[in-house]
Design a protein around this motif. Structure first.
Motif, mmCIF file in Angstrom:
data_model
loop_
_atom_site.group_PDB
_atom_site.id
_atom_site.type_symbol
_atom_site.label_atom_id
_atom_site.label_comp_id
_atom_site.label_asym_id
_atom_site.label_seq_id
_atom_site.Cartn_x
_atom_site.Cartn_y
_atom_site.Cartn_z
ATOM 1 N N TRP A 173 0.829 -1.107 -0.017
ATOM 2 C CA TRP A 173 0.249 0.024 0.045
ATOM 3 C C TRP A 173 0.919 1.290 -0.047
ATOM 4 C CZ3 TRP A 173 -0.750 4.122 3.344
ATOM 5 C CH2 TRP A 173 -1.718 4.738 3.013
ATOM 6 N N GLY A 174 1.945 1.274 0.548
ATOM 7 C CA GLY A 174 2.817 2.542 0.870
ATOM 8 C C GLY A 174 3.386 2.674 -0.113
ATOM 9 N N GLY A 175 4.060 1.471 -0.902
ATOM 10 C CA GLY A 175 4.850 1.381 -2.286
ATOM 11 C C GLY A 175 3.983 2.026 -3.177
ATOM 12 N N SER B 289 7.693 7.990 2.051
ATOM 13 C CA SER B 289 6.740 7.380 2.707
ATOM 14 C C SER B 289 6.967 6.892 4.109
ATOM 15 C CB SER B 289 6.456 5.855 1.912
ATOM 16 O OG SER B 289 5.350 5.109 2.755
ATOM 17 N N GLN B 290 6.207 7.628 5.044
ATOM 18 C CA GLN B 290 6.211 7.621 6.351
ATOM 19 C C GLN B 290 6.008 6.132 6.952
ATOM 20 O OE1 GLN B 290 7.678 9.883 9.019
ATOM 21 N NE2 GLN B 290 7.757 8.174 10.146
ATOM 22 N N ILE B 291 4.744 5.827 6.551
ATOM 23 C CA ILE B 291 4.419 4.344 6.776
ATOM 24 C C ILE B 291 5.594 3.138 6.352
ATOM 25 C CG2 ILE B 291 2.885 4.015 4.756
ATOM 26 C CD1 ILE B 291 1.004 2.840 6.816
ATOM 27 N N LEU C 259 11.390 -0.198 9.514
ATOM 28 C CA LEU C 259 12.041 -0.017 10.799
ATOM 29 C C LEU C 259 11.950 -1.383 11.677
ATOM 30 C CD1 LEU C 259 12.327 3.691 11.238
ATOM 31 C CD2 LEU C 259 14.227 2.050 10.912
ATOM 32 N N LEU C 260 10.538 -1.561 11.746
ATOM 33 C CA LEU C 260 9.991 -2.644 12.526
ATOM 34 C C LEU C 260 10.457 -4.217 11.944
ATOM 35 C CD1 LEU C 260 6.422 -1.745 13.242
ATOM 36 C CD2 LEU C 260 8.165 -1.897 14.910
ATOM 37 N N ALA C 261 10.646 -4.171 10.651
ATOM 38 C CA ALA C 261 11.136 -5.354 10.194
ATOM 39 C C ALA C 261 12.365 -5.756 10.658
ATOM 40 C CB ALA C 261 10.552 -5.373 8.404
ATOM 41 N N MET C 262 13.295 -5.063 10.484
ATOM 42 C CA MET C 262 14.694 -5.285 10.781
ATOM 43 C C MET C 262 14.956 -6.166 12.108
ATOM 44 S SD MET C 262 17.070 -2.346 9.190
ATOM 45 C CE MET C 262 16.211 -1.046 9.834
#
Length: 238
Positions: A66-68, A147-149, A155-158
């Protein structure tokens, strides 16, 4: 060609296989009851880990795609597609692990080979998508929006990918499963992808350069091809 086992131990046999490439390992469930139970515990733990992967990847894929799309970002869309690939890979692993629980005794080499090669094909496909899309953006001089989202989910994925990859590698080694290790390497690749996307998004915000997204997305192609090749060949490098 001789396909009979050429060496054996209480829980492993090695066969030259139909390809004649190099000996592959076929895992045999140990006869001893305690060892059989211990292995079943590991298999069930692996299945739970794959279900956890699916849950996270559904969130990651949805947000990233969605963000992409909103930001016209190749790297962020590639990250989302990679998340979908990991969902498929996790499903294949659940099938493979479930087959062992159901069948007991011996699970065939073909289950390992099919599971690994499906992962490899999907990674090659993603690499091709990134190259074609990024090249077209460079030719058209088309950039992305910040894209902020997208930054938040990557960042959460790492740390999430770090945790999943470590646990998968440990279980893969304990089970002697190439397919499980290939799935773990996809988690590692996802972690690298998230880092590339984060760097690209930050650079985009700081410089507003139109070409950063395309170049950043091309930076992950090497990872995708490497992991796709290893998933396709397993541990056989001849």
């Amino acid at each position: 060609m001789n396909n009979s086992p050429v060496a054996a131990s209480p829980d492993r046999v090695f066969s030259t296989g139909a390809t004649g490439c190099c000996p592959y390992e076929v895992t045999v469930i140990p006869e001893h009851a305690d060892m059989r139970i211990a292995r079943a515990v590991l298999v069930r733990r692996a299945i739970r880990l794959e279900f956890l992967t699916i849950v996270w990847m559904l969130v990651e894929a949805g947000v990233s795609l969605w963000g992409g799309t909103q930001a016209n970002s190749v790297s962020l869309r590639a990250f989302g597609i990679d998340s979908l690939i990991e969902i498929i890979s996790a499903g294949v692993l659940i099938w493979r692990l479930g087959a062992e629980l159901r069948n007991g005794q011996v699970f065939g080499e073909w289950t390992e080979r099919v599971a690994s090669r499906i992962s490899g094909v999907l990674l090659f496909g993603l690499a091709a998508y990134v190259v074609i899309t990024a090249t077209s953006k460079l030719v058209a001089h088309t950039g992305e929006e910040f894209s902020q989202i997208g930054l938040s989910i990557t960042l959460l994925a790492m740390p999430t990918m770090y945790f999943l990859a470590r646990r998968k590698v440990a279980i893969a080694e304990a089970l002697g499963s190439r397919a499980m290790r290939a799935d773990a390497m996809e988690s590692v690749t996802c972690g690298y992808l998230s880092l590339v996307v984060v760097v690209g998004l930050i650079m985009q915000a700081l410089t507003d350069a139109w070409w950063i997204d395309a170049v950043a997305s091309l930076g992950v192609v090497g990872f995708l091809v490497k992991e796709g090749r290893e998933a396709w060949t397993g541990s056989c490098h001849c």
